[in-house]
Design a protein around this motif. Structure first.
Motif, PDB file in Angstrom:
ATOM      1  N   ALA A 155       0.845  -1.205   0.000  1.00 56.58           N
ATOM      2  CA  ALA A 155       0.000   0.000   0.000  1.00 56.58           C
ATOM      3  C   ALA A 155       0.874   1.246   0.000  1.00 56.58           C
ATOM      4  CB  ALA A 155      -0.925  -0.002   1.215  1.00 56.58           C
ATOM      5  N   LEU A 156       1.920   1.239   0.825  1.00 58.98           N
ATOM      6  CA  LEU A 156       2.856   2.364   0.867  1.00 58.98           C
ATOM      7  C   LEU A 156       3.638   2.461  -0.438  1.00 58.98           C
ATOM      8  CD1 LEU A 156       4.040   4.630   2.642  1.00 58.98           C
ATOM      9  CD2 LEU A 156       5.755   2.985   3.444  1.00 58.98           C
ATOM     10  N   GLY A 157       4.013   1.288  -0.972  1.00 54.96           N
ATOM     11  CA  GLY A 157       4.747   1.247  -2.237  1.00 54.96           C
ATOM     12  C   GLY A 157       3.937   1.818  -3.389  1.00 54.96           C
ATOM     13  N   LYS A 158       2.632   1.555  -3.384  1.00 49.83           N
ATOM     14  CA  LYS A 158       1.752   2.091  -4.434  1.00 49.83           C
ATOM     15  C   LYS A 158       1.744   3.620  -4.407  1.00 49.83           C
ATOM     16  CE  LYS A 158      -1.513  -1.729  -5.128  1.00 49.83           C
ATOM     17  NZ  LYS A 158      -0.714  -2.786  -4.496  1.00 49.83           N
ATOM     18  N   PHE A 159       1.748   4.183  -3.202  1.00 41.88           N
ATOM     19  CA  PHE A 159       1.756   5.641  -3.073  1.00 41.88           C
ATOM     20  C   PHE A 159       3.007   6.226  -3.722  1.00 41.88           C
ATOM     21  CE2 PHE A 159       3.318   9.359  -0.755  1.00 41.88           C
ATOM     22  CZ  PHE A 159       2.265  10.237  -0.932  1.00 41.88           C
ATOM     23  N   PHE A 160       4.156   5.671  -3.386  1.00 39.69           N
ATOM     24  CA  PHE A 160       5.412   6.160  -3.950  1.00 39.69           C
ATOM     25  C   PHE A 160       5.490   5.885  -5.452  1.00 39.69           C
ATOM     26  CE2 PHE A 160       6.875   5.685   0.534  1.00 39.69           C
ATOM     27  CZ  PHE A 160       7.234   7.012   0.728  1.00 39.69           C
ATOM     28  N   ALA A 161       4.973   4.715  -5.877  1.00 43.94           N
ATOM     29  CA  ALA A 161       5.021   4.338  -7.288  1.00 43.94           C
ATOM     30  C   ALA A 161       4.237   5.310  -8.159  1.00 43.94           C
ATOM     31  CB  ALA A 161       4.476   2.916  -7.471  1.00 43.94           C
ATOM     32  N   ILE A 162       3.094   5.751  -7.665  1.00 43.34           N
ATOM     33  CA  ILE A 162       2.237   6.663  -8.431  1.00 43.34           C
ATOM     34  C   ILE A 162       2.772   8.094  -8.395  1.00 43.34           C
ATOM     35  CG2 ILE A 162      -0.067   7.709  -8.509  1.00 43.34           C
ATOM     36  CD1 ILE A 162      -1.168   5.015  -7.504  1.00 43.34           C
ATOM     37  N   ASN A 163       3.293   8.493  -7.245  1.00 42.41           N
ATOM     38  CA  ASN A 163       3.736   9.879  -7.086  1.00 42.41           C
ATOM     39  C   ASN A 163       5.196  10.128  -7.458  1.00 42.41           C
ATOM     40  OD1 ASN A 163       1.365  11.419  -5.643  1.00 42.41           O
ATOM     41  ND2 ASN A 163       1.484   9.436  -4.640  1.00 42.41           N
ATOM     42  N   SER A 164       5.987   9.073  -7.554  1.00 42.06           N
ATOM     43  CA  SER A 164       7.409   9.230  -7.904  1.00 42.06           C
ATOM     44  C   SER A 164       7.811   8.215  -8.971  1.00 42.06           C
ATOM     45  CB  SER A 164       8.276   9.064  -6.654  1.00 42.06           C
ATOM     46  OG  SER A 164       7.911   9.971  -5.652  1.00 42.06           O
ATOM     47  N   SER A 165       6.911   7.962  -9.906  1.00 37.18           N
ATOM     48  CA  SER A 165       7.150   6.923 -10.912  1.00 37.18           C
ATOM     49  C   SER A 165       8.398   7.183 -11.750  1.00 37.18           C
ATOM     50  CB  SER A 165       5.930   6.783 -11.827  1.00 37.18           C
ATOM     51  OG  SER A 165       5.633   8.012 -12.467  1.00 37.18           O
ATOM     52  N   THR A 166       8.624   8.438 -12.143  1.00 36.89           N
ATOM     53  CA  THR A 166       9.782   8.769 -12.982  1.00 36.89           C
ATOM     54  C   THR A 166      11.085   8.463 -12.261  1.00 36.89           C
ATOM     55  OG1 THR A 166       8.551  10.526 -14.113  1.00 36.89           O
ATOM     56  CG2 THR A 166      10.949  10.590 -14.264  1.00 36.89           C
ATOM     57  N   LYS A 167      11.200   8.883 -11.009  1.00 34.89           N
ATOM     58  CA  LYS A 167      12.415   8.643 -10.230  1.00 34.89           C
ATOM     59  C   LYS A 167      12.656   7.154 -10.009  1.00 34.89           C
ATOM     60  CE  LYS A 167      12.306  13.023  -7.683  1.00 34.89           C
ATOM     61  NZ  LYS A 167      12.193  13.649  -6.330  1.00 34.89           N
ATOM     62  N   ILE A 168      11.580   6.429  -9.708  1.00 31.20           N
ATOM     63  CA  ILE A 168      11.699   4.997  -9.433  1.00 31.20           C
ATOM     64  C   ILE A 168      12.132   4.228 -10.670  1.00 31.20           C
ATOM     65  CG2 ILE A 168      10.383   2.918  -8.836  1.00 31.20           C
ATOM     66  CD1 ILE A 168       8.710   4.715  -6.959  1.00 31.20           C
ATOM     67  N   ILE A 169      11.484   4.505 -11.798  1.00 32.31           N
ATOM     68  CA  ILE A 169      11.820   3.806 -13.039  1.00 32.31           C
ATOM     69  C   ILE A 169      13.220   4.179 -13.519  1.00 32.31           C
ATOM     70  CG2 ILE A 169      11.248   3.581 -15.494  1.00 32.31           C
ATOM     71  CD1 ILE A 169       9.487   1.987 -13.526  1.00 32.31           C
ATOM     72  N   PHE A 170      13.599   5.441 -13.345  1.00 30.32           N
ATOM     73  CA  PHE A 170      14.940   5.864 -13.752  1.00 30.32           C
ATOM     74  C   PHE A 170      16.002   5.152 -12.910  1.00 30.32           C
ATOM     75  CE2 PHE A 170      18.420   9.179 -13.698  1.00 30.32           C
ATOM     76  CZ  PHE A 170      18.890   8.856 -14.968  1.00 30.32           C
ATOM     77  N   PHE A 171      15.731   5.011 -11.610  1.00 29.43           N
ATOM     78  CA  PHE A 171      16.675   4.300 -10.735  1.00 29.43           C
ATOM     79  C   PHE A 171      16.795   2.836 -11.176  1.00 29.43           C
ATOM     80  CE2 PHE A 171      17.475   1.600  -7.019  1.00 29.43           C
ATOM     81  CZ  PHE A 171      18.690   2.110  -6.598  1.00 29.43           C
ATOM     82  N   ALA A 172      15.632   2.192 -11.435  1.00 24.18           N
ATOM     83  CA  ALA A 172      15.633   0.794 -11.875  1.00 24.18           C
ATOM     84  C   ALA A 172      16.354   0.653 -13.208  1.00 24.18           C
ATOM     85  CB  ALA A 172      14.193   0.284 -11.988  1.00 24.18           C
ATOM     86  N   ALA A 173      16.132   1.604 -14.104  1.00 24.28           N
ATOM     87  CA  ALA A 173      16.761   1.577 -15.424  1.00 24.28           C
ATOM     88  C   ALA A 173      18.277   1.716 -15.325  1.00 24.28           C
ATOM     89  CB  ALA A 173      16.190   2.688 -16.302  1.00 24.28           C
ATOM     90  N   ARG A 174      18.729   2.561 -14.413  1.00 22.16           N
ATOM     91  CA  ARG A 174      20.168   2.748 -14.223  1.00 22.16           C
ATOM     92  C   ARG A 174      20.814   1.484 -13.665  1.00 22.16           C
ATOM     93  NH1 ARG A 174      22.215   8.510 -12.110  1.00 22.16           N
ATOM     94  NH2 ARG A 174      24.107   7.522 -12.908  1.00 22.16           N
ATOM     95  N   VAL A 175      20.103   0.807 -12.773  1.00 22.89           N
ATOM     96  CA  VAL A 175      20.605  -0.460 -12.231  1.00 22.89           C
ATOM     97  C   VAL A 175      20.703  -1.500 -13.349  1.00 22.89           C
ATOM     98  CG1 VAL A 175      20.091  -2.394 -10.690  1.00 22.89           C
ATOM     99  CG2 VAL A 175      19.729  -0.049  -9.904  1.00 22.89           C
ATOM    100  N   ILE A 176      19.664  -1.566 -14.191  1.00 28.12           N
ATOM    101  CA  ILE A 176      19.661  -2.510 -15.315  1.00 28.12           C
ATOM    102  C   ILE A 176      20.781  -2.183 -16.291  1.00 28.12           C
ATOM    103  CG2 ILE A 176      18.360  -3.269 -17.343  1.00 28.12           C
ATOM    104  CD1 ILE A 176      15.816  -2.954 -15.649  1.00 28.12           C
ATOM    105  N   ALA A 177      20.973  -0.893 -16.570  1.00 26.34           N
ATOM    106  CA  ALA A 177      22.041  -0.466 -17.482  1.00 26.34           C
ATOM    107  C   ALA A 177      23.405  -0.872 -16.938  1.00 26.34           C
ATOM    108  CB  ALA A 177      21.975   1.044 -17.684  1.00 26.34           C
ATOM    109  N   TRP A 178      23.576  -0.712 -15.640  1.00 32.22           N
ATOM    110  CA  TRP A 178      24.845  -1.106 -15.006  1.00 32.22           C
ATOM    111  C   TRP A 178      25.054  -2.613 -15.083  1.00 32.22           C
ATOM    112  CZ3 TRP A 178      25.827  -4.161 -10.634  1.00 32.22           C
ATOM    113  CH2 TRP A 178      27.160  -4.160 -10.200  1.00 32.22           C
ATOM    114  N   LEU A 179      23.984  -3.372 -14.827  1.00 26.97           N
ATOM    115  CA  LEU A 179      24.073  -4.831 -14.897  1.00 26.97           C
ATOM    116  C   LEU A 179      24.399  -5.293 -16.314  1.00 26.97           C
ATOM    117  CD1 LEU A 179      21.054  -5.903 -12.640  1.00 26.97           C
ATOM    118  CD2 LEU A 179      23.488  -6.202 -12.142  1.00 26.97           C
ATOM    119  N   GLU A 180      23.766  -4.658 -17.299  1.00 23.27           N
ATOM    120  CA  GLU A 180      24.015  -5.023 -18.695  1.00 23.27           C
ATOM    121  C   GLU A 180      25.456  -4.730 -19.101  1.00 23.27           C
ATOM    122  OE1 GLU A 180      19.608  -4.679 -20.795  1.00 23.27           O
ATOM    123  OE2 GLU A 180      21.014  -3.002 -20.973  1.00 23.27           O
ATOM    124  N   SER A 181      25.973  -3.594 -18.655  1.00 22.10           N
ATOM    125  CA  SER A 181      27.346  -3.231 -19.016  1.00 22.10           C
ATOM    126  C   SER A 181      28.365  -4.094 -18.272  1.00 22.10           C
ATOM    127  CB  SER A 181      27.605  -1.755 -18.694  1.00 22.10           C
ATOM    128  OG  SER A 181      27.507  -1.512 -17.299  1.00 22.10           O
TER     129      SER A 181
END
Length: 199
Positions: A155-181
């Motif tokens: 429930a708390l995660g949904k709040f952050f996911a909806i209100n900070s979606s750009t930051k969360i996805i960008f962080f996840a994307a950077r982690v994936i980019a690092w793993l791929e490299s």
């Protein structure tokens, strides 16, 4: 058969197979690890599993709530993780399915199994027999705590996911980019092969 339906069925089948394999692997690993540690460490592991499910549930929701536009600006400046973020948003349904349904559900199943092992360990330490009233009481309490943490955390995660979606996805994307490299393994499919959508 409609082409979209074929793709949907193919994806659903692949997700089912992946879930089966991952669930088996995680169950075996968690059971093996928990059987060789003290109950307090086992309890910490249970909470880590629950926390993992909450985090991935938040990632899945954030992917469906995020918009492509901010990441296009970052990609034009060649910011690390921007291209991966675009791919995630364009494939939000699949990304969310993997995060929420695969990892999320597996975490729920494994945490339940792990909780049962911890309960048996606690009962053995206290010197009570299997199936005793004490075991049932401890099992109910631990199960309730795990359920409360899971539901409350999501429930708390949904709040952050909806209100900070750009930051969360960008962080996840950077982690994936690092793993791929680092691993040289392609985790995300090429954006050009996905169904593009404009937001």
């Amino acid at each position: 058969m409609d082409n979209k339906l074929k793709k949907s069925l193919k994806f659903s089948l692949s997700i089912a197979v992946i879930t089966f394999v991952l669930a088996a692997i995680f169950s075996v690993i968690s059971s093996s690890v928990l059987s060789g540690v003290m109950w307090i460490i086992g309890l910490v592991i249970v909470f880590i599993i629950v926390f993992t499910g909450v985090i991935f549930d938040m990632l899945g929701i954030a992917a469906t709530a995020a918009h492509e536009k901010p990441f296009h600006a970052m990609a034009s400046e060649k910011v690390s993780g921007a291209k991966e973020a675009i791919i995630i948003v364009r494939n939000a349904d699949r990304f969310a399915s993997f995060c929420n349904d695969v990892i999320g559900d597996i975490s729920g199943i494994v945490s339940g199994t792990a909780s049962a092992i911890v309960v048996l360990q606690v009962v053995n330490v206290l010197g009570y027999s299997d199936g005793s009233t004490v075991q049932i009481t401890i099992s109910v309490i631990l199960t309730s705590i795990v359920a409360a943490l899971t539901v409350g955390g999501k429930a708390l995660g949904k709040f952050f996911a909806i209100n900070s979606s750009t930051k969360i996805i960008f962080f996840a994307a950077r982690v994936i980019a690092w793993l791929e490299s680092t691993t040289k393994i392609r985790i995300l499919s090429n954006a050009s092969s996905t169904n593009k959508k404009t937001r």
